[in-house]
Design a protein around this motif. Structure first.
Motif, mmCIF file in Angstrom:
data_model
loop_
_atom_site.group_PDB
_atom_site.id
_atom_site.type_symbol
_atom_site.label_atom_id
_atom_site.label_comp_id
_atom_site.label_asym_id
_atom_site.label_seq_id
_atom_site.Cartn_x
_atom_site.Cartn_y
_atom_site.Cartn_z
ATOM 1 N N HIS A 123 0.828 -1.203 0.000
ATOM 2 C CA HIS A 123 0.000 0.000 0.000
ATOM 3 C C HIS A 123 0.863 1.255 0.000
ATOM 4 C CE1 HIS A 123 0.479 -0.059 4.446
ATOM 5 N NE2 HIS A 123 0.244 -1.326 4.312
ATOM 6 N N ASP A 125 -0.319 5.401 0.612
ATOM 7 C CA ASP A 125 -1.439 6.291 0.922
ATOM 8 C C ASP A 125 -2.709 5.463 1.090
ATOM 9 O OD1 ASP A 125 0.349 8.468 0.720
ATOM 10 O OD2 ASP A 125 0.035 8.533 -1.453
ATOM 11 N N LYS A 126 -3.776 5.795 0.351
ATOM 12 C CA LYS A 126 -5.042 5.062 0.462
ATOM 13 C C LYS A 126 -5.160 3.957 -0.574
ATOM 14 C CE LYS A 126 -7.535 8.936 2.448
ATOM 15 N NZ LYS A 126 -8.687 9.835 2.311
ATOM 16 N N ASN A 127 -4.144 3.740 -1.381
ATOM 17 C CA ASN A 127 -4.150 2.709 -2.416
ATOM 18 C C ASN A 127 -3.559 1.423 -1.847
ATOM 19 O OD1 ASN A 127 -4.989 4.733 -4.273
ATOM 20 N ND2 ASN A 127 -2.863 5.386 -4.422
ATOM 21 N N GLN A 151 -7.075 -1.819 -4.907
ATOM 22 C CA GLN A 151 -8.009 -0.761 -4.543
ATOM 23 C C GLN A 151 -7.261 0.547 -4.751
ATOM 24 O OE1 GLN A 151 -9.210 -1.508 -0.510
ATOM 25 N NE2 GLN A 151 -10.926 -2.771 -1.181
ATOM 26 N N TYR A 152 -7.796 1.387 -5.646
ATOM 27 C CA TYR A 152 -7.108 2.616 -6.020
ATOM 28 C C TYR A 152 -8.015 3.798 -5.753
ATOM 29 C CZ TYR A 152 -4.067 5.706 -8.668
ATOM 30 O OH TYR A 152 -3.223 6.705 -9.033
ATOM 31 N N GLN A 153 -7.528 4.788 -5.041
ATOM 32 C CA GLN A 153 -8.282 5.998 -4.702
ATOM 33 C C GLN A 153 -8.016 7.048 -5.772
ATOM 34 O OE1 GLN A 153 -10.334 6.321 -1.996
ATOM 35 N NE2 GLN A 153 -10.949 8.277 -2.799
ATOM 36 N N LEU A 154 -9.044 7.412 -6.541
ATOM 37 C CA LEU A 154 -8.905 8.419 -7.570
ATOM 38 C C LEU A 154 -8.997 9.813 -6.938
ATOM 39 C CD1 LEU A 154 -11.189 6.874 -10.328
ATOM 40 C CD2 LEU A 154 -8.698 6.856 -10.232
ATOM 41 N N LYS A 155 -8.223 10.747 -7.466
ATOM 42 C CA LYS A 155 -8.272 12.125 -6.986
ATOM 43 C C LYS A 155 -9.319 12.884 -7.777
ATOM 44 C CE LYS A 155 -3.443 12.419 -5.613
ATOM 45 N NZ LYS A 155 -2.178 13.141 -5.786
ATOM 46 N N GLU A 156 -10.093 13.656 -7.075
ATOM 47 C CA GLU A 156 -11.076 14.512 -7.731
ATOM 48 C C GLU A 156 -10.399 15.805 -8.143
ATOM 49 O OE1 GLU A 156 -14.808 15.071 -5.739
ATOM 50 O OE2 GLU A 156 -14.679 13.086 -4.822
#
Length: 159
Positions: A123, A125-127, A151-156
């Motif tokens: 991991h 960060d949040k990924n 699991q990948y956290q996309l940035k807005e």
């Protein structure tokens, strides 16, 4: 002549000691220095020094020789020929935030390649990523793995 008949020579069993540690240490710390500075630090609660390797309990190994500092911790480790084999509760952390957890890890300090054949969790960060094995090239920042779940956290972003 009668002495040789009555008294037979003792048959003494000779014992060979093949793999005996040269040194046993408690609260072990080793620093490897090069002309460019501190390269590696290895510490542990107990270490056995052989002619060609170290066997360390509660190993904490830091590689400072590349762009990012890498730290590895495990229950046990064997350090031989610039390769550290770690077993039991392995944690690999790099200063840029990348982390791996596994039961085993093989790390080559010369080419900064970390690999395991066991299940792992990585991991940053949040990924996160889970898989069945991996080969991670720290210099080229590439990874090969099997049976991967990510699991990948996309940035807005605002347009």
């Amino acid at each position: 002549m009668l002495i040789y008949i009555l008294f037979q020579p003792l048959k003494i069993k000779q014992q060979e000691f093949g793999d005996v540690p040269l040194l046993t240490m408690g609260n072990f710390v080793m620093y490897e220095l090069e002309s460019t500075g501190l390269q590696t630090i290895m510490a542990g609660s107990k270490a056995l020094r052989y002619t060609e390797r170290y066997i360390v309990d509660d190993v904490n190994f830091t590689d400072n020789s590349k762009e990012f500092i890498s730290n590895m911790q495990a229950d046990n480790g064997i350090y031989k020929n610039n390769i550290i084999d770690l077993k039991g509760n392995v944690l690999y952390e790099r200063e840029d935030g990348l982390t791996f957890e596994s039961d085993t890890l093989n790390y080559n300090t010369k080419n900064s390649i970390a690999q395991t054949q066991d299940d792992y969790l990585a991991h940053r960060d949040k990924n996160s990523m889970r898989g069945a094995s991996f080969v991670y090239d720290s210099i080229n920042n590439t990874m090969k793995s099997k049976q991967v779940t990510v699991q990948y956290q996309l940035k807005e972003s605002k347009i």
